[in-house]
Scaffold this motif. Structure first.
Motif: not given
Length: 255
Positions: A70-82
């Motif tokens: 918990e509270w680890l910093r992560v990155t994620a790349t993709g497209e939002y499904d609004d």
């Protein structure tokens, strides 16, 4: 000391013993909570400012978020499904009502990660806005903090809104897999047209558990001491010639 074998004093002694044991147990419970909080705070302090790592190295579609992640910093790349955005009701900031906006970010890994994009002010905490700010379009890189799912009936999703975030509950509203847990967004690249208020970082204080534990133990000692004082007072009255029954009654009723 024969008066201690009377029904009144036996019942009184049992009540005091039970009260003392209860106070000790409640004190221990508070100290256990303190230990749990110190452990949690230790993980958070290590994680919250660490360099971000790819989300698929921390989250999994099949594994709950353990305490140490918990509270680890992560990155994620993709497209939002609004279209799959879920409104989290009853969220307040500095006493002001509002909602959080949670949108799945579909990644190239095949699974999507729920992103709490931030807080939006509303007229009251139960309001679900009809005109929601859109997330960034196209490919987006999100950096944020890993959070564990909520639980219980508050996670039920109805009409696109909920009271607590759960990847399991929100996963039932989409047709693609979700990582367990979610991410509180810190930054988005590119940024959204409407800036939402980012998440509040956790309080790393130890809370009142230590003093609550001491208070419960003090109450237990006070009960034992009070019983001992009443026994001493009863003996003193009997030595002065008062009737045992009268002495017992007056002693037990002593404030």
């Amino acid at each position: 000391m024969g008066f201690l074998l009377s029904r009144r004093w036996v019942l009184f002694a049992i009540a005091v013993a039970l009260l003392a044991v209860l106070a000790v147990r409640l004190g221990e419970w508070q100290f256990h909570r303190l230990a749990d909080r110190e452990e949690r705070n230790g993980f958070i302090a290590q994680n919250i400012d660490a360099d971000p790592v790819p989300v698929d190295r921390v989250l999994s579609p099949d594994e709950d978020v353990p305490l140490e992640r918990e509270w680890l910093r992560v990155t994620a790349t993709g497209e939002y499904d609004d279209a799959a955005t879920v409104v989290v009701r009853y969220q307040t900031r500095d006493g002001q009502p509002g909602v959080d906006l949670v949108t799945p970010l579909r990644t190239d890994a095949g699974a999507a990660v729920l992103v709490d994009r931030g807080w939006l002010s509303t007229p009251n905490t139960g309001t679900v806005p009809t005109d929601l700010p859109a997330p960034p379009s196209g490919e987006v890189t999100v950096t944020g903090w890993v959070r564990a799912d909520g639980s219980g009936s508050s996670t039920v999703v109805e009409d696109g809104s909920t009271r607590a975030i759960s990847s399991a509950a929100i996963g039932e509203t989409v047709d693609y897999p979700l990582y367990e847990g979610f991410v509180d967004a810190e930054t988005e690249d590119p940024a959204a047209g409407t800036t939402l208020v980012r998440t509040e970082l956790p309080d790393l204080g130890n809370g009142p558990h230590f003093f609550y534990g001491l208070q419960w133990w003090f109450f237990g000692l006070l009960a034992v001491f009070g019983f001992g004082y009443l026994v001493w007072d009863e003996r003193r009255r009997m030595r002065r010639g008062q009737a045992p029954g009268k002495a017992s009654q007056e002693s037990v009723n002593t404030p």
